[in-house]
Scaffold this motif. Structure first.
Motif, PDB file in Angstrom:
ATOM      1  N   CYS A   1       0.953  -1.184  -0.045  1.00  0.00           N
ATOM      2  CA  CYS A   1      -0.134   0.041  -0.007  1.00  0.00           C
ATOM      3  C   CYS A   1       0.715   1.184   0.026  1.00  0.00           C
ATOM      4  N   VAL A   2       0.508   2.218  -0.778  1.00  0.00           N
ATOM      5  CA  VAL A   2       1.386   3.250  -0.997  1.00  0.00           C
ATOM      6  C   VAL A   2       0.258   4.648  -0.586  1.00  0.00           C
TER       7      VAL A   2
ATOM      8  N   TYR B   1       0.535   8.875   9.828  1.00  0.00           N
ATOM      9  CA  TYR B   1      -0.628   8.026   9.555  1.00  0.00           C
ATOM     10  C   TYR B   1      -0.601   6.785  10.025  1.00  0.00           C
ATOM     11  N   ALA B   2      -1.288   6.263  10.862  1.00  0.00           N
ATOM     12  CA  ALA B   2      -1.522   4.764  10.923  1.00  0.00           C
ATOM     13  C   ALA B   2      -2.048   4.090   9.759  1.00  0.00           C
ATOM     14  N   ILE B   3      -1.479   3.198   9.541  1.00  0.00           N
ATOM     15  CA  ILE B   3      -2.026   2.191   8.235  1.00  0.00           C
ATOM     16  C   ILE B   3      -2.490   0.996   8.687  1.00  0.00           C
ATOM     17  N   GLY B   4      -3.518   0.509   8.106  1.00  0.00           N
ATOM     18  CA  GLY B   4      -4.130  -1.006   8.518  1.00  0.00           C
ATOM     19  C   GLY B   4      -4.456  -1.341   7.180  1.00  0.00           C
ATOM     20  N   TRP B   5      -4.456  -2.929   7.384  1.00  0.00           N
ATOM     21  CA  TRP B   5      -4.771  -3.747   6.367  1.00  0.00           C
ATOM     22  C   TRP B   5      -6.187  -4.555   6.761  1.00  0.00           C
ATOM     23  N   PHE B   6      -6.988  -4.264   6.044  1.00  0.00           N
ATOM     24  CA  PHE B   6      -8.798  -4.886   6.493  1.00  0.00           C
ATOM     25  C   PHE B   6      -9.034  -5.834   5.570  1.00  0.00           C
ATOM     26  N   ARG B   7      -9.898  -6.880   5.792  1.00  0.00           N
ATOM     27  CA  ARG B   7     -10.518  -7.744   4.731  1.00  0.00           C
ATOM     28  C   ARG B   7     -11.975  -8.057   4.936  1.00  0.00           C
ATOM     29  N   GLN B   8     -12.432  -8.279   3.698  1.00  0.00           N
ATOM     30  CA  GLN B   8     -13.866  -8.730   3.654  1.00  0.00           C
ATOM     31  C   GLN B   8     -14.109 -10.167   3.048  1.00  0.00           C
ATOM     32  N   ALA B   9     -14.487 -10.868   3.594  1.00  0.00           N
ATOM     33  CA  ALA B   9     -14.663 -12.247   2.803  1.00  0.00           C
ATOM     34  C   ALA B   9     -16.300 -12.125   2.321  1.00  0.00           C
ATOM     35  N   PRO B  10     -16.594 -12.724   1.512  1.00  0.00           N
ATOM     36  CA  PRO B  10     -17.952 -13.027   1.084  1.00  0.00           C
ATOM     37  C   PRO B  10     -19.045 -13.385   2.053  1.00  0.00           C
ATOM     38  N   GLY B  11     -20.002 -12.312   1.948  1.00  0.00           N
ATOM     39  CA  GLY B  11     -20.941 -12.486   3.076  1.00  0.00           C
ATOM     40  C   GLY B  11     -20.894 -12.242   4.569  1.00  0.00           C
TER      41      GLY B  11
ATOM     42  N   CYS C   1      -6.396  -1.343   2.328  1.00  0.00           N
ATOM     43  CA  CYS C   1      -5.490  -0.629   2.843  1.00  0.00           C
ATOM     44  C   CYS C   1      -6.166   0.547   3.273  1.00  0.00           C
ATOM     45  N   ALA C   2      -6.049   1.149   4.486  1.00  0.00           N
ATOM     46  CA  ALA C   2      -6.684   2.220   5.225  1.00  0.00           C
ATOM     47  C   ALA C   2      -5.638   2.996   6.086  1.00  0.00           C
ATOM     48  N   ALA C   3      -5.876   4.267   6.015  1.00  0.00           N
ATOM     49  CA  ALA C   3      -5.192   5.196   6.642  1.00  0.00           C
ATOM     50  C   ALA C   3      -6.020   5.861   7.948  1.00  0.00           C
ATOM     51  N   LYS C   4      -5.189   6.350   8.986  1.00  0.00           N
ATOM     52  CA  LYS C   4      -5.758   7.114   9.869  1.00  0.00           C
ATOM     53  C   LYS C   4      -4.922   8.101  10.625  1.00  0.00           C
ATOM     54  N   ARG C   5      -4.994   9.283  10.399  1.00  0.00           N
ATOM     55  CA  ARG C   5      -4.251  10.377  11.139  1.00  0.00           C
ATOM     56  C   ARG C   5      -3.913  10.210  12.610  1.00  0.00           C
TER      57      ARG C   5
ATOM     58  N   ASN D   1      -9.981   6.524   8.349  1.00  0.00           N
ATOM     59  CA  ASN D   1     -10.794   7.486   7.447  1.00  0.00           C
ATOM     60  C   ASN D   1     -10.703   7.103   5.928  1.00  0.00           C
ATOM     61  N   TYR D   2      -9.559   6.700   5.567  1.00  0.00           N
ATOM     62  CA  TYR D   2      -9.150   6.750   3.932  1.00  0.00           C
ATOM     63  C   TYR D   2      -8.889   5.329   3.761  1.00  0.00           C
ATOM     64  N   TRP D   3      -9.628   5.074   2.414  1.00  0.00           N
ATOM     65  CA  TRP D   3      -9.546   3.824   2.114  1.00  0.00           C
ATOM     66  C   TRP D   3      -9.037   3.558   0.451  1.00  0.00           C
ATOM     67  N   GLY D   4      -8.466   2.446   0.563  1.00  0.00           N
ATOM     68  CA  GLY D   4      -7.950   1.994  -0.940  1.00  0.00           C
ATOM     69  C   GLY D   4      -9.324   1.293  -1.808  1.00  0.00           C
ATOM     70  N   GLN D   5      -8.843   0.998  -2.894  1.00  0.00           N
ATOM     71  CA  GLN D   5      -9.857   0.291  -3.642  1.00  0.00           C
ATOM     72  C   GLN D   5     -10.188  -1.053  -3.552  1.00  0.00           C
ATOM     73  N   GLY D   6      -9.044  -1.731  -2.841  1.00  0.00           N
ATOM     74  CA  GLY D   6      -9.107  -3.309  -2.395  1.00  0.00           C
ATOM     75  C   GLY D   6      -8.430  -4.136  -3.444  1.00  0.00           C
ATOM     76  N   THR D   7      -7.816  -5.079  -2.858  1.00  0.00           N
ATOM     77  CA  THR D   7      -7.264  -6.125  -4.054  1.00  0.00           C
ATOM     78  C   THR D   7      -7.660  -7.370  -3.342  1.00  0.00           C
ATOM     79  N   GLN D   8      -7.862  -8.356  -4.391  1.00  0.00           N
ATOM     80  CA  GLN D   8      -8.627  -9.793  -4.252  1.00  0.00           C
ATOM     81  C   GLN D   8      -7.125 -10.726  -3.593  1.00  0.00           C
ATOM     82  N   VAL D   9      -7.457 -11.411  -2.662  1.00  0.00           N
ATOM     83  CA  VAL D   9      -6.566 -12.355  -2.150  1.00  0.00           C
ATOM     84  C   VAL D   9      -7.692 -13.549  -2.208  1.00  0.00           C
ATOM     85  N   THR D  10      -7.182 -14.965  -2.949  1.00  0.00           N
ATOM     86  CA  THR D  10      -7.773 -15.925  -3.088  1.00  0.00           C
ATOM     87  C   THR D  10      -6.945 -17.131  -2.604  1.00  0.00           C
ATOM     88  N   VAL D  11      -7.282 -17.950  -1.517  1.00  0.00           N
ATOM     89  CA  VAL D  11      -6.585 -19.125  -1.261  1.00  0.00           C
ATOM     90  C   VAL D  11      -7.307 -20.252  -1.336  1.00  0.00           C
TER      91      VAL D  11
END
Length: 122
Positions: free
Chosen positions: A20-21, A30-40, A94-98, A110-120
């Motif tokens: 994430c840039v 800024y703090a930077i975080g990674w979040f994920r959302q699984a289907p459903g 990827c997300a950012a927080k001041r 507060n600030y979010w990227g567009q997301g990237t898919q990870v499939t295992v």
């Protein structure tokens, strides 16, 4: 602006890296975080890293397998994911927080990227 890269398709037990840039001259504020959302499922925090303090936080489900690191010289945060499991599948954001207070890297982002898919797959 947050721009993610990496992710993809990997067999269980494998590894992936997502990056994430954050554009701008104040990356270390800024703090930077990674979040994920699984289907459903709801979006959940995976790993977070402070910009002002040597703090990191991991979800219990990824602790010991994932590592988050930041590289202030090029405004980049990397999430290294090892020993991946099918339940790690999802869209990774990827997300950012001041950080107005030292070490204030948890809480709402507060600030979010567009997301990237990870499939295992198993």
């Amino acid at each position: 602006q947050l721009v993610e890269s990496g992710g993809g398709l990997v067999q269980a037990g494998g590894s992936l890296r997502v990056s994430c840039v954050l554009s701008g001259p104040t990356f270390n504020m800024y703090a930077i975080g990674w979040f994920r959302q699984a289907p459903g499922k709801e979006r959940e925090p995976v790993a977070r890293i402070s910009g002002s303090a040597p703090f990191t936080d991991y979800a219990a489900s990824v602790k010991g397998r994932f590592t988050i690191s930041r590289h202030n010289a090029n405004n980049t945060v990397i999430l290294e994911m090892n020993s991946l499991k099918p339940e790690d599948t999802g869209v990774y954001y990827c997300a950012a927080k001041r950080e107005f207070i030292y070490g204030d890297y948890l809480g709402n982002y507060n600030y979010w990227g567009q997301g990237t898919q990870v499939t295992v797959f198993s």
